[in-house]
Design a protein around this motif. Structure first.
Motif, PDB file in Angstrom:
ATOM      1  N   THR A 187      27.785  89.230  40.722  1.00 11.55           N
ATOM      2  CA  THR A 187      27.173  89.053  41.576  1.00 11.55           C
ATOM      3  C   THR A 187      27.031  90.754  41.949  1.00 11.55           C
ATOM      4  N   TRP A 193      23.481  90.609  44.763  1.00 16.75           N
ATOM      5  CA  TRP A 193      23.926  89.152  45.411  1.00 16.75           C
ATOM      6  C   TRP A 193      25.274  89.090  45.985  1.00 16.75           C
ATOM      7  N   THR A 212      23.502  91.639  40.152  1.00 18.72           N
ATOM      8  CA  THR A 212      23.182  91.896  40.619  1.00 18.72           C
ATOM      9  C   THR A 212      22.579  92.426  42.288  1.00 18.72           C
ATOM     10  N   GLY A 238      22.901  85.264  49.798  1.00 18.91           N
ATOM     11  CA  GLY A 238      22.041  84.535  48.951  1.00 18.91           C
ATOM     12  C   GLY A 238      22.850  84.804  47.302  1.00 18.91           C
ATOM     13  N   GLY A 239      22.069  83.592  46.752  1.00 21.28           N
ATOM     14  CA  GLY A 239      22.125  84.390  44.962  1.00 21.28           C
ATOM     15  C   GLY A 239      22.758  82.801  44.348  1.00 21.28           C
ATOM     16  N   ARG A 240      22.755  82.529  42.619  1.00 25.95           N
ATOM     17  CA  ARG A 240      22.956  81.358  42.753  1.00 25.95           C
ATOM     18  C   ARG A 240      24.628  80.983  42.593  1.00 25.95           C
ATOM     19  N   THR A 255      28.580  83.567  51.885  1.00 23.08           N
ATOM     20  CA  THR A 255      28.171  84.351  50.582  1.00 23.08           C
ATOM     21  C   THR A 255      28.232  83.933  49.219  1.00 23.08           C
ATOM     22  N   ASN A 256      27.832  85.004  48.899  1.00 25.04           N
ATOM     23  CA  ASN A 256      27.399  84.510  46.970  1.00 25.04           C
ATOM     24  C   ASN A 256      28.777  84.463  45.980  1.00 25.04           C
ATOM     25  N   SER A 307      25.476  88.707  49.692  1.00 22.01           N
ATOM     26  CA  SER A 307      25.698  88.207  50.471  1.00 22.01           C
ATOM     27  C   SER A 307      25.292  86.657  50.606  1.00 22.01           C
TER      28      SER A 307
END
Length: 394
Positions: free
Chosen positions: A24, A29, A27, A33-35, A252-253, A31
């Motif tokens: 995280t 990411w 990348t 968004g993110g996988r 969050t992510n 917040s």
């Protein structure tokens, strides 16, 4: 809390999670968004047996969203338990509605007999709507809490729901991993039987993301609405068009990165909790004046919290004296929540025949129950509970 204190309920974290956290950060990411968010939602849906799940900022946010998408609003009423944490009830007020409080049964869950009695004797059922005789308001929904992970009698509740055309929100914030073994809902998880279910991943829960929650339902249209409202209700995200009032309720992510690891270990956590509960049960059964509340034997409860009821006459000290003694001896324990119908924001609200809940409020304590609690620590707690035992475990 110092290292010698046995805590009540703390997270069971593994350094294996560091790879997820590192991703995280690398990348960017971190917040909303993110996988990992989608991965955690997928794993949760698979685990509890639904098609999809929607992550959110907290269990409280999930309950607020559930009430909103079910159409509960200004002037409505919602039936709630008085014996629960206040976060289960506050979202009713967020929605502009008012709670009506119900008593508990011997499982600490909402008393279904009194619920049915209230609806039959204190309400009118007209044109598919339940009208409270006292307030003249429409009762739209029921929020039930699976207290301490002990499943509610959902067969009876769904009968009542269908008879009176009410919506049911399952507050399963304490009951992730609890499911039914017998009856109509055998194999079904708490949170997946009513119209909407909500889970929590607060730090003291059986699975934690530090904060966060999850909303599930078999009605995907409701879940799509939950997802829409949780990200500020963006009708057109490119041009920032908002046709409704939404909320900043997304997980969050970086929180989800914790969750994807934690859920893979959940069954191990539950196994430890059940084993430790049984250690407590074996010894407390022989301590005069103490009783350990049981979990329903027609369910596989997650055994989130352990509840001990104190009989002052037989035990020699009351609940508050025991609470003070244990905490002074570095065993973190807590009393039951103060009943919500007696709290200042709700003292004017209707409460129907609250009787049994007062007994538990006065006489119950929760003892250490973390999923990383050792048998030696259980033994220490038991030795404090029964000073006549020289050694509980060899």
């Amino acid at each position: 809390m110092d290292n010698k204190t046995i805590p009540l309920s703390v997270p069971n974290l593994s350094l294996d999670i560091l790879e997820n956290i590192k991703e995280t950060i690398e990348t960017g990411w971190v917040s909303t968004g993110g996988r990992f968010i989608q991965e955690f939602e997928t794993k949760m849906a698979r685990y509890v047996g639904v098609e999809k799940a929607i992550a959110c900022q907290s269990g409280t946010a999930g309950l607020h969203l559930a009430l909103r998408v079910l159409g509960v609003g200004n002037g409505d009423e919602v039936i709630v338990p008085t014996l629960t944490f206040i976060a289960a009830v506050n979202p009713v007020r967020y929605s502009g509605a008012e709670p009506v409080f119900m008593d508990c049964d011997s499982d600490l869950n909402m008393d279904m007999e009194k619920l049915e009695e209230f609806l039959e004797n204190e309400c009118h059922y007209i044109d598919g709507k339940v009208i409270n005789k006292k307030s003249k308001k429409v009762i739209k929904a029921i929020i039930v809490v699976h207290v301490f992970g002990n499943p509610v009698n959902m067969e009876k509740l769904i009968e009542i729901k269908e008879k009176y055309n009410l919506m049911v929100i399952e507050d399963a914030t304490e009951a992730l991993g609890s499911y039914y073994l017998k009856g109509k809902y055998a194999g079904r998880h708490c949170g997946t039987i009513g119209d909407i279910g909500v889970y929590s991943f607060n730090a003291n829960k059986i699975l934690t993301t530090g904060g966060g929650g999850m909303v599930v339902s078999h009605n995907n249209e409701l879940l799509d609405k939950v997802a829409f409202l949780s990200v500020q209700a963006k009708t057109d995200p490119l041009y920032f068009i908002h046709d409704e009032v939404g909320y900043n309720y997304r997980m969050t992510n970086i929180q989800a990165a914790f969750g994807t690891d934690q859920i893979d270990r959940l069954e191990t956590f539950i196994e430890t909790k059940i084993n430790n509960y049984n250690l407590y049960k074996k010894v407390i059964a022989d301590i005069n004046g103490l009783s350990l509340l049981s979990f329903r034997n027609d369910t596989r409860a997650n055994h989130w919290f352990y509840s001990v009821v104190v009989d002052k006459e037989k035990y020699g000290m009351d609940r508050d004296e025991l609470l003070l003694m244990l905490n002074e001896n570095k065993v973190q324990t807590r009393p039951l929540w103060g009943l919500i119908h007696k709290q200042k924001p709700y003292i004017e609200n209707q409460a129907y025949r609250i009787e049994k809940a007062g007994f538990y409020e006065k006489n119950l304590i929760n003892v250490p129950c973390s999923s990383n609690l050792t048998s030696n620590q259980v033994g220490i707690v038991l030795e404090k509970l029964n000073c006549n035992l020289n050694k509980v475990f060899s």
